[in-house]
Design an enzyme around this catalytic site. Structure first.
Site, PDB file in Angstrom:
ATOM      1  CE  LYS A 133      65.269  33.052  35.637  1.00  0.00           C
ATOM      2  NZ  LYS A 133      65.670  34.311  35.009  1.00  0.00           N
ATOM      3  NE  ARG A 177      66.802  41.379  28.317  1.00  0.00           N
ATOM      4  CZ  ARG A 177      66.989  42.284  27.393  1.00  0.00           C
ATOM      5  NH1 ARG A 177      66.743  42.018  26.132  1.00  0.00           N
ATOM      6  NH2 ARG A 177      67.417  43.489  27.695  1.00  0.00           N
ATOM      7  CG  ASP A 206      60.371  38.152  37.763  1.00  0.00           C
ATOM      8  OD1 ASP A 206      60.089  38.680  36.678  1.00  0.00           O
ATOM      9  OD2 ASP A 206      61.539  38.095  38.195  1.00  0.00           O
ATOM     10  CB  ILE A 251      58.676  46.129  35.999  1.00  0.00           C
ATOM     11  CG1 ILE A 251      58.361  46.301  37.490  1.00  0.00           C
ATOM     12  CG2 ILE A 251      60.179  45.951  35.769  1.00  0.00           C
ATOM     13  CD1 ILE A 251      59.098  47.402  38.185  1.00  0.00           C
TER      14      ILE A 251
END
Ligand code: EPU
Length: 428
Positions: free
Chosen positions: A22, A101, A315, A337
């Site tokens: 992605k 975003r 992630d 992060i």
């Protein structure tokens, strides 16, 4: 709205093929704005976020072919051809930016090629405030006039001019935006403290194929010599390291033997190092990883700290936390992060996990038997951690709001079912 119903307890056996990334596909699509020729991208994942980017490009008058037409055809290698010659507006409206975003990735290419962009300012999101000040400072350093009115960023520029840009913080999409913008700027731009993520390197490779002159991709200093014009290209999207990591963790947590194919093990070194430290064995080839664990075998508790690549990715933090609920001791998980990326803790606790949060640190005590429960997904990766929790929990788990998952995981319920998990998608 759909939800997942998961009956936990099965070990997983078989093979899962990883889709295109992605976070590589989205900038690759935005990069098409830099040329009027066709940009052909293959190995595209079938994801809600990619569809949003298609919608955004089409709203600007940009032609795309191949992606939506094959939407239901999951066995087909998806591809897309983008041609921007018909572009008639440089606007990215609020309706689309608020759902994704990464829409801000059109800023750099629009500024460079057309000297004009009007893009909705993204607001805060579930995982943190996520400002884009560094993107805007970078574009201003390249000579763009940047202003904000009524919630929109306006960019006006004649011809971008090269600059030296030093990012205060490593930013993935910020680096991508500035790299794209600098390809058509006059002179040689130097970006320091650039992001080194494989998705950034992949974008640099695509841009070079389009005729850009970029050195240093994969290091923290990028040198971009502006050229007059870029041309079209054909480019293959790299496999999704976060999807691969999620299945590695799912297999490690559930036990069994799962081969994860179409992935690049070198993009997962930080995770694999921790998997090994946790006492879970795996083997790898150039493009696959096989995880093997006896269901009753011990998992060692290990600590992680998220940091920019090549360190442990934010992630995969939530998914790894679920694994650590099965550890033999205490694991300390530090998120550096994003300031609000421990939202899954509350839901994991409801399933029986013993996790204490102190600021950006989660202290996970193992081993706890998780119990199935109705739970709610809060963001993309948190959702994945809850699905893994459901796979190892006793009884039935209902994960609602899985539209978050559909943004970044292609046919997750089918992939999991194919390796023996009991996961069903139903309408709420
Ligand atoms: N930051 C700033 N100012 C900026 C830009 C970033 O302060 O102008 C801060 C952020 O608030 C954050 C840190 O810098 O604290 C890093 O953010 P970064 O800009 O690197 O994140 P991003 O580019 O918005 C991409 C991925 C995310 C992934 C992060 C970190 C894409 C489309 N998104 O976001 O992916 O978590 O990098 O690796 O590439 C996901 O796929 O679930 C996802 C959230």
């Amino acid at each position: 709205m759909d939800k997942f119903i998961i009956e936990g307890g099965n070990s997983l056996y078989g093979s899962v093929r990883i889709s295109g990334a992605k976070n590589a596909a989205l900038p690759a699509m935005a990069a098409a704005i830099l040329t009027s020729d066709d940009v052909h991208l293959s190995g595209m994942p079938d994801l809600a976020d990619v569809t949003t980017m298609v919608d955004l490009l089409e709203k600007m008058g940009i032609r795309t072919e191949g992606y939506k037409e094959n939407a239901q055809d999951t066995d087909l290698q998806r591809s897309i051809t983008i041609n921007t010659s018909g572009i008639n507006t440089y606007d990215a409206p609020y309706e689309l930016v608020k759902t994704m975003r990464a829409s801000v990735l059109v800023l750099g290419p629009l500024a460079a090629r057309y000297g004009s962009a009007r893009v909705s300012l993204p607001g805060g999101c579930a995982i943190g405030s996520r400002p884009i000040d560094l993107h805007l400072k970078g574009l201003a350093a390249l000579g763009a006039n940047v202003s904000i009115d009524h919630g929109y960023i306006n960019i006006k520029a004649k011809k971008l001019k090269a600059a030296k840009i030093v990012f205060d913080t490593t930013t993935v999409t910020g680096t991508e935006n500035i790299m794209m913008a600098a390809t058509l700027a006059e002179g040689t731009t130097v970006v320091e403290n650039a992001a080194k993520e494989p998705e950034v390197t992949s974008l640099a490779e695509q841009l070079v194929r389009m005729g850009a002159r970029i050195k240093g991709a994969g290091t923290d200093i990028l040198v971009i010599e502006g050229v007059h014009k870029l041309q079209g290209c054909s480019f293959d999207i790299i496999p999704d390291r976060i999807e691969a990591g999620t299945y590695i963790i799912a297999a490690a947590a559930s036990g069994g033997e799962v081969e994860i194919t179409n992935c690049n093990p070198r993009h997962l070194d930080a995770l694999l190092f921790k998997i090994k430290e946790a006492g879970i064995s795996y083997t790898e080839t150039d493009s696959s990883i096989t995880v093997k664990r006896e269901k009753q075998s011990r998992i060692r508790s290990v600590s992680i700290k998220t940091m920019p690549y090549p360190n442990f990715p934010t992630d995969l933090q939530a998914q790894f936390m679920t694994l650590m609920t099965q550890g033999d001791n205490t694991s300390v998980i530090t998120e550096t992060i994003f300031e609000n990326r421990l939202m899954h803790v509350g839901e994991l606790r409801r399933m029986g996990a013993d996790i204490r949060v102190e600021g950006n640190i989660a202290i996970v005590k193992g081993k706890t038997g998780l119990m199935g429960a109705p739970i709610m997904a809060t963001d993309l990766r948190a959702s994945a951690s809850l699905v893994i929790a459901g796979l190892i929990a006793d009884g039935r788990t209902e994960v609602s709001r899985i539209y978050h998952l559909d943004r970044g995981y292609e046919i997750m319920e089918k992939k999991l079912s194919s390796i023996g998990a009991r996961v069903k998608r139903v309408k709420e």
